[in-house]
Design an enzyme around this catalytic site. Structure first.
Site, short mmCIF file in Angstrom:
data_model
loop_
_atom_site.label_atom_id
_atom_site.label_comp_id
_atom_site.label_asym_id
_atom_site.label_seq_id
_atom_site.Cartn_x
_atom_site.Cartn_y
_atom_site.Cartn_z
N ASP A 326 0.81 -1.22 0.00
CA ASP A 326 0.00 0.00 0.00
C ASP A 326 0.85 1.27 0.00
O ASP A 326 0.31 2.37 -0.14
CB ASP A 326 -0.92 0.02 1.23
N LYS A 353 -6.02 -2.92 -6.88
CA LYS A 353 -6.37 -2.23 -5.63
C LYS A 353 -7.61 -1.36 -5.88
O LYS A 353 -8.34 -1.58 -6.84
CB LYS A 353 -5.17 -1.41 -5.15
N ARG A 402 -5.34 6.46 -1.28
CA ARG A 402 -3.88 6.54 -1.20
C ARG A 402 -3.28 7.38 -2.33
O ARG A 402 -2.25 8.03 -2.15
CB ARG A 402 -3.27 5.14 -1.15
#
Length: 450
Positions: A326, A353, A402
């Site tokens: 991540d 993701k 993110r």
């Protein structure tokens, strides 16, 4: 709650030194599992430090829908669990929003129950592949009705009695491993997961803490064999959730890149399966001091003092990917300010993701003047020390928290501002991000809030 309804762009500008002390919200992996295992265990579970992002709250709601009682008193979450084997069939589909972890782990948990459970999610989650979790469940006797390509919305119809299996995980995925172990909780006999590449091990540690009969052996080739004996008793626990290393990555990299910065980050989870980013940044020359390393609830925890550093490019070993999967987007930002070339390989998991994270990072870097090359499973970044000439672009976040946070960090150190097209989904994992960064001195504003 739909993120696409009303996007909120945000812009980060070149900032003066970031200084101060912060405590990061609780680890997302441990928070999801705390709600799940607490909801399943007999008796009372008390949780402090829980990450109260939307993803984790959706997992809590799913457990409530299956009989767990969950309430908050002050800073403590209190759960009265149903007892292992006693989940109830939910009356409506379980809605996981954007939460891949919550959805996949819960599929494992409920799949082996003799009941029918439906799963729905937002547009981003509905694109993500669920077959990796559904295939072992099928071997255990679970029937699956899913959208094309084993995607959500989907319904699981559990067998009267599930078959225990020995399952070799075909990719480095803690979610697949965990789903099979959780399915084993309600299955007679021994369920075994064979894991060639070690991934985060919170499920194993926490299930043992709740009293599951679970053993881990590593053979001479380094392959882990995890065995769980089904239908045992789980007992409620007290859990203090340490700070999330994946969320820590954003203020940490910001402090490295913004000249003159000196930031202390308290109570960070330092589980060795999660510290690949810190190791990589140290290899690049980052000044990261690890203070007071300690054990809390069976997990390694420490404080980090981070000072602005001149970074140099490195080749990141592909086998490190599971311990920092991540963190690659924000590592790519750090690499953009490093001297020389940084090569990241073994990134195939990034393609599935919240977005195709590899492509999203590469497009964002290009939009902000970074020289980079995107491969099938790799990303090479050629940095510009001091961020000279970088910035000035708008980044498509593709509903990915993110990506949004990584590029806002970039704007704090680049010559020109960096804008992300939406910042609402940051709330899924790190609701305090904007406020916490501003408190350190970062110049980040939602557009229209200048």
């Amino acid at each position: 709650m739909s993120h696409s309804a009303c996007p909120k762009p945000a812009t980060a500008r070149h900032s003066q030194a970031l200084t101060g002390e912060i405590r990061i919200p609780g680890d997302k992996s441990i928070s999801h599992r705390s709600f799940m295992f607490g909801g399943l265990a007999s008796g009372k579970t008390r949780i402090t430090g829980l990450l109260e992002g939307e993803d984790v709250i959706n997992t809590g709601r799913a457990m409530q829908a299956m009989g767990a009682r969950i309430r908050k008193e002050g800073d403590v979450w209190i759960i009265n669990g149903v007892g292992n084997g006693c989940l109830l069939q939910p009356e409506a589909p379980l809605d996981f929003g954007n939460a891949g972890t919550g959805a996949r782990l819960t599929m494992g948990l409920v799949g082996t129950y003799d009941m029918k459970t439906s799963f729905i999610g937002d547009a981003s989650l509905s694109k993500r592949p669920m077959g990796r979790v559904l295939n072992p469940l099928r071997e255990m006797g679970v029937q699956v009705e899913a959208a094309e390509g084993d995607r959500m919305p989907l319904t699981l119809i559990g067998p009267r009695t599930a078959n225990p299996i020995a399952y070799r995980v075909p990719m480095a995925s803690a979610q697949v491993k965990s789903a099979v172990l959780l399915a084993g909780l309600n299955t007679p006999g021994v369920t075994t997961v064979i894991e060639p590449v070690m991934t985060r091990d919170h499920t194993e540690k926490m299930l043992q803490g709740f009293g599951a009969d679970l053993t881990v052996e590593t053979d001479k080739d380094g392959v882990r064999h995890i065995r769980i004996v089904g239908q045992g008793k789980l007992t409620g626990q007290t859990i203090d959730v340490p700070g999330d290393p994946s969320s820590t990555a954003f203020p940490l990299v910001a402090a490295l890149l913004v000249e003159g910065s000196d930031v202390t980050i308290r109570n960070v989870l330092m589980n060795p399966t999660r510290t690949g980013l810190i190791l990589t940044l140290q290899e690049m020359g980052a000044d990261i001091e690890i203070i007071d390393p300690r054990l809390a609830g069976g997990e390694d925890v420490a404080d980090l003092r981070v000072k602005a550093s001149k970074l140099k490019g490195v080749v990141v070993p592909p086998e490190r990917a599971p311990s920092m999967i991540d963190e690659y987007p924000v590592l790519a930002i750090a690499a953009s300010f490093a001297e020389g070339e940084t090569v990241m390989d073994g990134l195939d998991e990034l393609r599935v993701k919240e977005s195709d994270r590899l492509a999203a990072v590469a497009r964002g870097l290009e939009a902000n003047g970074v020289d980079c090359t995107e491969g099938e499973m790799s990303l090479t970044v050629r940095g510009r020390p001091g961020g000279k000439g970088l910035g000035g672009g708008t980044v498509g976040t593709h509903l990915d928290h993110r990506i949004a946070m990584s590029f806002l960090v970039m704007g704090l150190a680049s010559e020109k501002p960096v804008t992300v097209d939406d910042s609402t989904m940051i709330a899924t994992s790190f609701p305090e991000f904007m406020g916490m960064m501003a408190g350190l001195g970062a110049k980040i504003a939602e557009s229209g809030a200048e």
